[in-house]
Structures are given as C-alpha cells and as structure tokens.
Design a protein around this motif. Structure first.
Motif, PDB file in Angstrom:
ATOM      1  N   VAL A 149      17.317  -0.049  -6.412  1.00 36.53           N
ATOM      2  CA  VAL A 149      16.302  -0.792  -5.674  1.00 36.53           C
ATOM      3  C   VAL A 149      14.931  -0.287  -6.109  1.00 36.53           C
ATOM      4  O   VAL A 149      14.651   0.912  -6.060  1.00 36.53           O
ATOM      5  CB  VAL A 149      16.463  -0.615  -4.152  1.00 36.53           C
ATOM      6  N   SER A 150      14.087  -1.215  -6.550  1.00 36.45           N
ATOM      7  CA  SER A 150      12.756  -0.853  -7.026  1.00 36.45           C
ATOM      8  C   SER A 150      11.705  -1.152  -5.963  1.00 36.45           C
ATOM      9  O   SER A 150      11.989  -1.775  -4.940  1.00 36.45           O
ATOM     10  CB  SER A 150      12.428  -1.633  -8.298  1.00 36.45           C
ATOM     11  N   ARG A 151      10.476  -0.756  -6.261  1.00 38.78           N
ATOM     12  CA  ARG A 151       9.380  -1.040  -5.341  1.00 38.78           C
ATOM     13  C   ARG A 151       9.181  -2.546  -5.203  1.00 38.78           C
ATOM     14  O   ARG A 151       8.942  -3.047  -4.099  1.00 38.78           O
ATOM     15  CB  ARG A 151       8.100  -0.385  -5.861  1.00 38.78           C
ATOM     16  N   ASP A 152       9.286  -3.289  -6.305  1.00 41.80           N
ATOM     17  CA  ASP A 152       9.157  -4.748  -6.223  1.00 41.80           C
ATOM     18  C   ASP A 152      10.257  -5.355  -5.374  1.00 41.80           C
ATOM     19  O   ASP A 152      10.038  -6.354  -4.668  1.00 41.80           O
ATOM     20  CB  ASP A 152       9.184  -5.355  -7.625  1.00 41.80           C
ATOM     21  N   ASP A 153      11.439  -4.765  -5.452  1.00 42.29           N
ATOM     22  CA  ASP A 153      12.533  -5.256  -4.599  1.00 42.29           C
ATOM     23  C   ASP A 153      12.172  -5.101  -3.127  1.00 42.29           C
ATOM     24  O   ASP A 153      12.440  -5.987  -2.313  1.00 42.29           O
ATOM     25  CB  ASP A 153      13.826  -4.496  -4.896  1.00 42.29           C
ATOM     26  N   VAL A 154      11.584  -3.965  -2.788  1.00 42.80           N
ATOM     27  CA  VAL A 154      11.194  -3.719  -1.403  1.00 42.80           C
ATOM     28  C   VAL A 154      10.109  -4.705  -0.977  1.00 42.80           C
ATOM     29  O   VAL A 154      10.135  -5.243   0.135  1.00 42.80           O
ATOM     30  CB  VAL A 154      10.725  -2.268  -1.209  1.00 42.80           C
ATOM     31  N   LEU A 155       9.151  -4.971  -1.870  1.00 44.62           N
ATOM     32  CA  LEU A 155       8.121  -5.955  -1.551  1.00 44.62           C
ATOM     33  C   LEU A 155       8.744  -7.318  -1.272  1.00 44.62           C
ATOM     34  O   LEU A 155       8.385  -8.007  -0.313  1.00 44.62           O
ATOM     35  CB  LEU A 155       7.116  -6.069  -2.701  1.00 44.62           C
ATOM     36  N   GLU A 156       9.689  -7.739  -2.120  1.00 44.27           N
ATOM     37  CA  GLU A 156      10.317  -9.030  -1.929  1.00 44.27           C
ATOM     38  C   GLU A 156      11.120  -9.067  -0.632  1.00 44.27           C
ATOM     39  O   GLU A 156      11.190 -10.096   0.042  1.00 44.27           O
ATOM     40  CB  GLU A 156      11.210  -9.365  -3.123  1.00 44.27           C
ATOM     41  N   MET A 157      11.723  -7.938  -0.267  1.00 39.57           N
ATOM     42  CA  MET A 157      12.418  -7.867   1.017  1.00 39.57           C
ATOM     43  C   MET A 157      11.446  -8.149   2.163  1.00 39.57           C
ATOM     44  O   MET A 157      11.764  -8.890   3.104  1.00 39.57           O
ATOM     45  CB  MET A 157      13.053  -6.493   1.209  1.00 39.57           C
ATOM     46  N   SER A 187       0.807  -1.224   0.000  1.00 41.67           N
ATOM     47  CA  SER A 187       0.000   0.000   0.000  1.00 41.67           C
ATOM     48  C   SER A 187       0.837   1.268   0.000  1.00 41.67           C
ATOM     49  O   SER A 187       0.293   2.374  -0.151  1.00 41.67           O
ATOM     50  CB  SER A 187      -0.922   0.009   1.234  1.00 41.67           C
ATOM     51  N   VAL A 188       2.131   1.151   0.194  1.00 41.61           N
ATOM     52  CA  VAL A 188       3.007   2.320   0.150  1.00 41.61           C
ATOM     53  C   VAL A 188       2.909   2.948  -1.232  1.00 41.61           C
ATOM     54  O   VAL A 188       2.921   2.238  -2.250  1.00 41.61           O
ATOM     55  CB  VAL A 188       4.466   1.920   0.456  1.00 41.61           C
ATOM     56  N   PRO A 189       2.804   4.280  -1.338  1.00 39.18           N
ATOM     57  CA  PRO A 189       2.706   4.931  -2.656  1.00 39.18           C
ATOM     58  C   PRO A 189       3.851   4.520  -3.587  1.00 39.18           C
ATOM     59  O   PRO A 189       4.959   4.224  -3.132  1.00 39.18           O
ATOM     60  CB  PRO A 189       2.771   6.425  -2.312  1.00 39.18           C
ATOM     61  N   LEU A 190       3.542   4.491  -4.857  1.00 35.39           N
ATOM     62  CA  LEU A 190       4.555   4.119  -5.844  1.00 35.39           C
ATOM     63  C   LEU A 190       5.739   5.067  -5.782  1.00 35.39           C
ATOM     64  O   LEU A 190       5.584   6.259  -5.515  1.00 35.39           O
ATOM     65  CB  LEU A 190       3.946   4.153  -7.247  1.00 35.39           C
ATOM     66  N   PHE A 191       6.920   4.526  -6.036  1.00 38.90           N
ATOM     67  CA  PHE A 191       8.108   5.366  -6.101  1.00 38.90           C
ATOM     68  C   PHE A 191       9.034   4.815  -7.176  1.00 38.90           C
ATOM     69  O   PHE A 191       8.954   3.648  -7.566  1.00 38.90           O
ATOM     70  CB  PHE A 191       8.827   5.429  -4.742  1.00 38.90           C
ATOM     71  N   SER A 192       9.896   5.656  -7.682  1.00 42.78           N
ATOM     72  CA  SER A 192      10.789   5.258  -8.756  1.00 42.78           C
ATOM     73  C   SER A 192      12.003   4.529  -8.191  1.00 42.78           C
ATOM     74  O   SER A 192      12.320   4.628  -7.003  1.00 42.78           O
ATOM     75  CB  SER A 192      11.246   6.480  -9.557  1.00 42.78           C
ATOM     76  N   ARG A 193      12.679   3.778  -9.069  1.00 43.20           N
ATOM     77  CA  ARG A 193      13.876   3.051  -8.661  1.00 43.20           C
ATOM     78  C   ARG A 193      14.924   4.026  -8.129  1.00 43.20           C
ATOM     79  O   ARG A 193      15.171   5.069  -8.722  1.00 43.20           O
ATOM     80  CB  ARG A 193      14.438   2.279  -9.847  1.00 43.20           C
ATOM     81  N   GLU A 234      16.123  -4.103   5.930  1.00 49.90           N
ATOM     82  CA  GLU A 234      16.569  -3.553   4.647  1.00 49.90           C
ATOM     83  C   GLU A 234      15.432  -2.819   3.950  1.00 49.90           C
ATOM     84  O   GLU A 234      15.629  -1.732   3.385  1.00 49.90           O
ATOM     85  CB  GLU A 234      17.075  -4.682   3.739  1.00 49.90           C
ATOM     86  N   ALA A 235      14.240  -3.410   3.970  1.00 50.00           N
ATOM     87  CA  ALA A 235      13.088  -2.774   3.318  1.00 50.00           C
ATOM     88  C   ALA A 235      12.766  -1.440   3.966  1.00 50.00           C
ATOM     89  O   ALA A 235      12.516  -0.439   3.269  1.00 50.00           O
ATOM     90  CB  ALA A 235      11.886  -3.714   3.390  1.00 50.00           C
ATOM     91  N   LEU A 236      12.757  -1.401   5.286  1.00 50.04           N
ATOM     92  CA  LEU A 236      12.430  -0.152   5.989  1.00 50.04           C
ATOM     93  C   LEU A 236      13.491   0.912   5.743  1.00 50.04           C
ATOM     94  O   LEU A 236      13.161   2.098   5.602  1.00 50.04           O
ATOM     95  CB  LEU A 236      12.292  -0.431   7.481  1.00 50.04           C
ATOM     96  N   ALA A 237      14.741   0.514   5.684  1.00 50.00           N
ATOM     97  CA  ALA A 237      15.797   1.487   5.410  1.00 50.00           C
ATOM     98  C   ALA A 237      15.593   2.117   4.044  1.00 50.00           C
ATOM     99  O   ALA A 237      15.754   3.341   3.871  1.00 50.00           O
ATOM    100  CB  ALA A 237      17.163   0.806   5.486  1.00 50.00           C
ATOM    101  N   GLN A 238      15.224   1.298   3.058  1.00 52.35           N
ATOM    102  CA  GLN A 238      14.986   1.834   1.718  1.00 52.35           C
ATOM    103  C   GLN A 238      13.771   2.755   1.706  1.00 52.35           C
ATOM    104  O   GLN A 238      13.792   3.830   1.088  1.00 52.35           O
ATOM    105  CB  GLN A 238      14.786   0.685   0.728  1.00 52.35           C
ATOM    106  N   LEU A 239      12.689   2.354   2.390  1.00 54.41           N
ATOM    107  CA  LEU A 239      11.489   3.190   2.439  1.00 54.41           C
ATOM    108  C   LEU A 239      11.763   4.505   3.152  1.00 54.41           C
ATOM    109  O   LEU A 239      11.243   5.561   2.752  1.00 54.41           O
ATOM    110  CB  LEU A 239      10.356   2.433   3.127  1.00 54.41           C
ATOM    111  N   ARG A 240      12.569   4.491   4.172  1.00 52.43           N
ATOM    112  CA  ARG A 240      12.877   5.726   4.884  1.00 52.43           C
ATOM    113  C   ARG A 240      13.748   6.656   4.043  1.00 52.43           C
ATOM    114  O   ARG A 240      13.638   7.882   4.157  1.00 52.43           O
ATOM    115  CB  ARG A 240      13.548   5.403   6.220  1.00 52.43           C
ATOM    116  N   ARG A 241      14.609   6.078   3.215  1.00 46.94           N
ATOM    117  CA  ARG A 241      15.371   6.919   2.294  1.00 46.94           C
ATOM    118  C   ARG A 241      14.460   7.537   1.243  1.00 46.94           C
ATOM    119  O   ARG A 241      14.636   8.694   0.843  1.00 46.94           O
ATOM    120  CB  ARG A 241      16.473   6.092   1.609  1.00 46.94           C
ATOM    121  N   THR A 242      13.464   6.744   0.814  1.00 46.77           N
ATOM    122  CA  THR A 242      12.559   7.218  -0.234  1.00 46.77           C
ATOM    123  C   THR A 242      11.564   8.233   0.305  1.00 46.77           C
ATOM    124  O   THR A 242      11.190   9.195  -0.392  1.00 46.77           O
ATOM    125  CB  THR A 242      11.803   6.020  -0.845  1.00 46.77           C
ATOM    126  N   PHE A 243      11.133   8.034   1.537  1.00 47.01           N
ATOM    127  CA  PHE A 243      10.118   8.915   2.137  1.00 47.01           C
ATOM    128  C   PHE A 243      10.654   9.532   3.430  1.00 47.01           C
ATOM    129  O   PHE A 243      10.257   9.142   4.526  1.00 47.01           O
ATOM    130  CB  PHE A 243       8.836   8.134   2.416  1.00 47.01           C
TER     131      PHE A 243
END
Length: 924
Positions: free
Chosen positions: A840-848, A830-836, A856-865
């Motif tokens: 690391v892409s959004r699908d990568d974060v989902l797979e994490m 449900s996290v808003p779409l974001f660009s690579r 790892e997923a949260l670190a990427q999301l915090r960098r993105t948002f």
C-alpha cells in the motif's frame, strides 16, 4: 455563521448570484466559505458538530412530522371512531365477507434500513405519537452494531405492537357485530390483517444465516407468542382452565429455543437438542385448533357480552398467527434451486431448464415421487442451500407448528421450471400442502416476460392441482430492484401490467376459485416504491385500482401483501399508538377491495400516449444505468457516503474483491437509492419524465391531469423533485477539480495551505471525476428543464409542505459535508511522505480517502505512524546497553494534526448522511 438559520440565509443569498452567472454553485461556494473558516481557525470541528446536531434534531423532527401526517389521527378514541364510520350496519353476510379475510398481509423484513439508533427511533416514534419534542439527547451517540439478532428483536417488537393494534380492531369489529346482529354475531371470525416475517429465514445472497439460526428463531417466536396468549387470557380470567396448558407450553418452547441458540456444530450437541424437540412431551403444542374451538364455544355460551368479545378476540389472534409471531417466509435464489434439481433429475447437466423439455421432465419426476422422511441429522449434513431450506421447513411443520403454512420466495425466478422444481422438493419431503411457492419478479427481463411465464405456469396441470390444494396462487413483485433497473415510474407500470396478466392467467385456466396472493415488496423511500403523499397513494402504488379491478371482474379473491422493511419500516409500528393508527388507516381504505363500477381511467384508454410515455421513461433510465458517466459518478465515493444499516452486506458477496472499480450492478438496490439521495438527486424517480414528454407537453400533461393514475404518478415525481438539486450533484464533482485546488491559495489568502493545495492539484490533474459529475449534471439539467415545462400543464394538487425550508436544510447539510470532505483531503495529502508498506502506497491511501474508504486509510496510517513502541525497560537482560540514547517517541503529532481530524470529520459526515435521509423520509 453562528447557527443553521444564519447558514440557511447565507445559502439563500448565494442562490441570488445564479442570476448573474448561471454556472455559479451556491452549495459549493458555501462549502468553500466554511472550509476557509475551518482552515483559518475561525471555526473548529466542535462548531461543525454543533451545527450538525442542530440539523439532526430538525431532520428527526421532520421525520416524525411526516410519520404523524401519514397515519393521523393518533389516539385510540379517534381511530375507533374513524373505523366505525366506515362499517357496514345492514348486511351481516357482507360484513363477514369484508372482515373474515385479510385486508392486507404485512411482512416485516430485515432489509438493511436500520439507519436510526434505537434512541433516535424511539424519539421519532414518541414525537409522532404525540409525545415530547425531539432534543439533542438522541444524537451524537454510538451507533450499535446491526446484527441478525438485533434485527430479529426489532422485528418482533414491531410485530408485537401490530398484534396489539389488530386485537383492538378485531374487538371493535366483534362489538359492532354484537350490537347490530345480536343473533348472528358469534358466527363472525374476523381476520383483518395477517403478519409475517422473513428475518432469520432469508438466505438469498447470505451465507451467515444457518439452518439452526432459523430453527432457533422459530422456537423463540413460538415461546414469545404463547407468552402473549397467556397474558391475554390472564387478563380475561386469571384462573382460566386453559392457562394450565398454555403456560407450560410457553415454558417448553422457551427451553427448546435455548437449546437451538447454543453451538450445535458438534453432532453430539445437535443430537441432544434435536431429540429433546422431537420427543413426546405433554407440554409440546403443535396446533392451536383445539384452543380456538374451546374459546369460541365458551364465548358463545357466555352471557357476558364483553367477556365473549375478549375470548373471540383471543381466538382470532390464534387463528391469525398460530404458534408464532406470524407466518414465516423462507427465501432462496433460483440458481440454488436449479443446482438442487439437477442433482436429482439431471446429474450430467444436459437439461436446459428454460426449455419445454425441462418442464415435462420435472412434471414426470413430481408424479413419480415417493415422499422421504427426514430428521435434524439430514438437515445438518445437507450441502445444498435450497434442499436445506425444505428440510428446515419440514422440521418446523413436524415439530414446532403443524398448522401455519410457510412461504417459499424464489428470487430471480424467470422460468416455470424453477417453480416446479420447488414443488418437487416440497412433495419430496411431504410438505407441499403447507408451502406456498412464490416466484419473484423484479428484473427488467422478469417483468417483460413475466406474463408469458404466468401463462405457461398456470397452464400446467400439476401446478393447477397444487394451487387448488393450497387455495391460492402466490407471486412476489419487487419495486426496489425494478426501480433501480428501469426507474420507479416504469417499474410501477410494468408491475401493474404483470399483476393484470396474473388475473388473466388465473381466469383463462379456470382457477377463479383460488385466491391471488400478491406480495408487493417495496421500501420506505420514493425510489424504492413508497409513495410519500398520503396513505391511499402508498397502498395504490403497490397494487393499483386498475389491477384490482382486473381480479374483481374475473371473480378472483385478492390477498394483497406488502413489506415493512427493516428499521425504516418498523417505525410505523414503533409504538402502540402508531401501530393502531397505521392499521386503522389501512382498514378504512380497504386495500383488498375495489369497485368495478367506476369511470374508465384515461391513462389506460389513451395507450397511444401512455405506452409511449412509459417506454420513453424506461429507455431514458436504462441509458443512465448503462452509461459510464452515471456509473462513475454514482460510485465515485463507493459506499462511503453511507452508514452501515444492516447485517446484510451492501455489495454482492461475489464482488467484494473488486474494490478499485465498482459497477452499479455490484451495489444492491437500497445503497444505490441511498447514494442518489445523498448526492442530491433521486435519478431513478425523476429522470426521463421530462424527456418523455418532449414535443408533446400539452397533450401528455392533459392526460396526466385527467387520469387518477396519472395524477398519482405526478405526485410522486413532484415529491422527489421538491428535494432534488442538480447544483448539489455538480458540487461533488468540484471536489476533484484540480483547478480549484490550484487556485485556492493563489491570491495569498491561504498561504499555509499552499503545499497541500498544490499536492492535491497535481494529484487530481488527470482525475476524471470532475468531468463525469459535470456531464451528469448537464444531462440532468436538460431533463429537469423539460420536466418543468411538463409540470406547468399539470396542476399541483398536493404541494410539498415547507418545500423551500427542506431544500435549504439539505443544501446546508450538503455544504457542511463538502467542507468536511475538503478538510479530510487537505489533511490526507499533508501527512508526511512514507514508503510503500504491505503493498500500500501513499497514493493508495489518498485514493482511499477520496473514495471514502476512510477506515482502511486510517488503519494504514496508524500502522505507518504508530504512537506506541516496545520499550527497553520491558526486557530483563543482564547485559547493559547505551542505545537507544533518547526516550521512545511515537507519532502523536501526526495523529493529532492529521489522522484524528480525518476520523472525526468522517464521523461527522456520516451524521449528515442520517440527517439528509431523514428529510427524504427513509434510508435508501
């Protein structure tokens, strides 16, 4: 669903529906119900936390109860009586023979099983020792980082309690001898237990332990042990003359320990520390022989019997431990030794170390050795890990404790040339008379060919001379990796056979005068070799009566040794009361002794049945290990189901880059076993037993019932099966079922989840995990049905206590975790779409998230948002600006609604991991 009792009842009610439809999964259904309530707002993560805390307390209570049951009775008086009832009263020579050699060597290792926090360990130990009941005060707190110093501190604490318990037993033995043999008792030198540790000395698979760490730990242990000797002597006589020497010696050792705790990377700093340690100093003690003799002489001359017992008890402690908290074990890998020996005798790399020629070549090299002197400078600049170990041992023996021998354990040792290479370096540095080289047998290949290995090694004249000089032949067997590779039942039988081959090899080569020291390393879980039924089974599992009789009939003295691994193993010694009870149970059972005058065990007579049974189970286990289905299922969540429980990494260091695809061979034995527990089915204990009996249930059942060894095997299988659930295994696959997510909002009951469920369904439509888990569950179910038929022919002589209550508690915990995983999946998608970004892409974060690499997923999301941006007010500029034309806005809402709940749900899931492990009785 207001509490655990309500959830447990609901789960029980759901189980009734399996009668209507066999494919119905009550665990997943309860998880689904909880997930719907969470997403509707009917319950919150706070409610989940309260439910989990209630389960945690109950699981810790179960852990304490099991601990107490295994070692009871608790209490000094009860244990003194229990031991006294077994002691010899007529024959002093027989009494001496029993107690002047260790009934057991106990090794405290740093295996990563520090699952419980210090508060939880203390609460479990206190409850098991008869103290207060466990409360929620010890759950939910921060987990400390498990570092090497932390592990060492916990090991020394456990050994300290063990030493106190041994002193009490030694004092009792001396008092007993004084009472029954008043004219001879001073000749008694009791040594019922010996302790050792490899915490800080085990280099196998590690690059984070430096040689200076090892020297520093050894010095700190010397200081601690001398301080304990001082305290014991002060208690006997506060003005004793020897205190004037022992107190300064303790201070000196502490000062040198501080020297080596510092950063010694600068050669100048190392030179200062080394010169202080190697210099002559009146406070420097290298041997306790003079003090032992003085204490024994004083005791003999004393008219005060109680004082004499106390003095001899202190002398016995010194004799057992020397100038340390116990003996120490270094450990290296065979490959490290191979690389080192090639540098010396085969720099061109033309010699095959598995060949007979290599043995001849190394033998000649050993005969030609002129010992080399070494110092700390040589140690500091040595590049070879194996040679560095021998240099460190040489410095310890020269400058810290010249009496206590050192074990050199060799992992993955499959050739006699490897042991001879170790003897080469021991002789090269002049320490061969103080080092016990011990090959480790734990892989399928090593166990299968270990008999030939021992036959060849013990036939070598150079090895025979070495064994006679040391007075023992030492080997190590590993139940953890063996259980992972071939299954725990076949592993135990293969190790037992190897132990019997050692007895035969010693006897065949006329070495009957040397002792056989067999170090059986096992963990605290069923899958890693800890039999859970009773203490007698636990000891016999590591060294069976059949194997012990092989040594007894050949007249070979046996020195059994076992491991107490990490935090789980230390629990047995977490309080003085538990330590006393544990050592008393062992002393009463006398694991170093056996009787040869017993009826033959039919398991070893009917080898036409038992050997086929062993092979069938082993083949079944191998099929699992080599199966793509099993590998994919067990690694579906990576290691994300598990807490960090040690300073050693859980994956092989050479494989850390291979994050996308994980093989079981990359995962160490402890996390592999832990994952099986968390998925709900101890495959490496149970699987294959039923299939091995297929078509011959009655005859194999009769054999197992008639055999003491067979009944012991069945007790282990029943204990594991009592907690196993194929439905739980299947439930984890349903998390990846595209149809489930597509159907969930179908009737309009969860319209607010339509987008998230649609996205999950679309993402998972090609995912293989649901099919993988279903195939694995089907195979486990077929085998379980056959196991059920077999067990019908073997009476249950030790039913699992509160079996159904434990099963339901595990089921509730599994449902809670599955619901939390669903919450994480829903929020991740449900996290808003974001660009690579950063590749690391959004699908990568989902797979994490799906593989529980949540950090790892949260670190990427915090960098993105991000929630904080640079503000215009931070700059002191002369030129004005109208931009930005609104206040700085971060992504607080995204953090609140998605990122923070994922983090919290994951944290709660890891608390469930601990609770499930406690019900199973151990981590991994």
């Amino acid at each position: 669903m207001s509490g655990i009792e309500d959830l447990s009842q609901r789960l029980q009610d759901l189980h009734q529906r399996t009668v209507e439809t066999p494919l119905f999964n009550p665990v997943f259904q309860l998880a689904h119900d909880l997930s719907r309530e969470l997403e509707s707002g009917e319950i919150t993560l706070d409610d989940f936390e309260a439910l989990i805390a209630e389960c945690e307390v109950a699981a810790l209570g179960e852990r304490a109860h099991r601990l107490q049951t295994m070692v009871s009775p608790i209490g000094d008086e009860a244990n003194e009586t229990a031991l006294e009832d077994t002691l010899e009263t007529e024959d002093f020579a027989a009494f001496r023979a029993q107690w002047e050699r260790p009934q057991l060597h106990a090794v405290f290792t740093a295996h990563p099983t520090f699952l419980l926090t210090p508060d939880q360990s203390d609460a479990v130990a206190a409850a098991a020792s008869g103290g207060p009941a466990i409360t929620e005060a010890c759950v939910g707190g921060e987990r400390p980082q498990v570092t090497l110093p932390y592990e060492h501190q916990r090991a020394m604490r456990a050994i300290g309690h063990a030493q106190g318990a041994r002193d009490a037993i030694v004092a009792q033995l001396l008092a007993h001898a004084r009472k029954h043999w008043p004219d001879e008792w001073h000749e008694l030198a009791p040594l019922p237990f010996r302790f050792a540790s490899w915490v800080g000395y085990d280099m196998d698979g590690r690059t984070d332990i430096t040689w200076s760490n090892s020297i520093g730990f050894r010095l700190s242990e010397k200081a601690e042990r001398l301080a304990r000797y001082v305290a014991a002597l002060e208690e006997i006589d506060a003005d004793h003359a020897l205190l004037a020497e022992l107190r300064p010696a303790a201070d000196y050792a502490a000062e040198r320990a501080q020297d080596f705790a510092a950063d010694l990377s600068d050669p100048a700093a190392l030179s200062v520390a080394a010169n202080r340690l190697t210099a002559s100093d009146p406070r420097k003690l290298l041997s306790l022989k003079r003090y032992i003799d003085a204490l024994e002489a004083e005791a003999k001359a004393s008219a005060d019997g109680e004082r004499a017992v106390a003095l001899k008890t202190l002398a016995a402690a010194m004799r057992a431990d020397g100038l340390g908290m116990g003996w120490i074990h270094f450990r290296v890998n065979a490959k490290q030794l191979h690389n080192a020996i090639r540098r010396r005798i085969d720099p061109e790399g033309n010699l095959d170390l598995a060949s007979k020629g290599a043995v001849v070549h190394i033998n000649r090299a050993i005969e030609a050795i002129e010992p080399r002197r070494s110092n700390f400078g040589a140690l500091a600049i040595e590049a070879s890990t194996a040679i560095r170990q021998f240099l460190a041992m040489a410095q310890i023996l020269a400058h810290i404790d010249e009496d206590a021998p050192i074990r050199m354990l060799i992992a993955e040792c499959e050739e006699p040339a490897t042991v001879l290479a170790a003897l080469y370096f021991a002789k090269l540095f002049g320490i061969e008379d103080k080092v016990d080289v011990s090959p480790l047998f734990e892989t399928e290949s090593a166990l299968e060919h270990g008999g030939r290995f021992l036959d060849e090694l013990l036939a070598e004249p150079i090895y025979q001379d070495y064994a006679k000089k040391r007075g023992r032949v030492a080997i190590q067997t590993g139940f953890s990796d063996a259980g992972r590779f071939v299954g725990q039942i076949p592993a135990s039988l293969a190790i037992e056979r190897l132990q019997g081959r050692l007895a035969a090899a010693i006897d065949a080569n006329g070495l009957n005068e040397v002792a056989a020291l067999i170090f059986n390393t096992h963990g605290e879980s069923m899958g890693r070799g800890a039999h859970p039924s009773k203490m007698a089974d636990r000891l016999d599992w590591a060294l069976s009566p059949w194997a012990k009789r092989r040594f007894a009939r050949a007249g070979i003295k046996l020195e059994p040794e076992v491991s107490f691994q990490g935090g789980d193993g230390y629990l047995w010694f977490a309080t003085p009361e538990l330590a006393r009870a544990m050592l008393t149970r062992i002393a009463v059972l006398r694991p170093a002794e056996t009787s040869v005058d017993v009826p033959k065990d039919m398991f070893y007579v009917r080898t036409d049945l038992s050997l086929d049974f062993y092979r069938a189970v082993k083949d079944h286990q191998r099929e699992h290990l080599e199966s793509g289905t099993y590998n994919r299922a067990i690694t579906a969540f990576g290691l994300g189901l598990l807490n960090s429980t040690g300073s050693r990494v859980s994956r092989r260091q050479s494989d850390l880059s291979a994050d996308r695809e994980m093989s079981l061979r990359q995962i160490r034995a402890i996390p592999h076993n832990a994952v099986l527990q968390q998925l709900g089915y101890p495959v490496n204990v149970i699987a294959g037993i039923g299939e091995a009996a297929d078509g011959n249930y009655e005859e194999i059942g009769a054999l197992l019932e008639a055999s003491p060894r067979g009944r012991e095997l069945v007790r282990l299988v029943r204990a594991a099966n009592a907690l196993a659930s194929v439905k739980t295994v299947a439930a984890y696959g349903e998390l990846f079922n595209s149809a489930y997510w597509a159907s969930r909002p179908y009737r309009g009951t969860e319209g607010h989840l339509t987008y998230a469920c649609e996205a999950l369904s679309e993402y998972l439509v090609k995912d293989d995990r649901v099919g993988v888990f279903r195939r694995l569950a089907s195979r486990l179910r077929v085998d379980a049905m056959k196991l059920h038929r077999l067990l019908a022919f073997v009476p249950d002589d030790m039913p699992t206590e509160n079996r159904e209550d434990k099963r339901r508690m595990i089921g509730v915990l599994q449902a809670l975790r599955l619901a939390l995983f669903q919450a994480m999946f829903i929020r991740a998608v449900s996290v808003p779409l974001f660009s690579r970004a950063n590749d690391v892409s959004r699908d990568d974060v989902l797979e994490m998230v799906f593989t529980l690499r949540v950090d790892e997923a949260l670190a990427q999301l915090r960098r993105t948002f991000p929630t904080h941006f640079p503000g215009i007010a931070q700059f002191d500029l002369a030129e004005p600006t109208d931009w930005p034309d609104s206040g700085d806005e971060g992504y607080e809402a995204i953090h609140r609604d998605y990122i923070d709940p994922i983090e919290r749900a994951h944290g709660l899931s890891l608390r469930i991991t601990t609770a499930i492990a406690n019900i199973f009785g151990a981590h991994g």
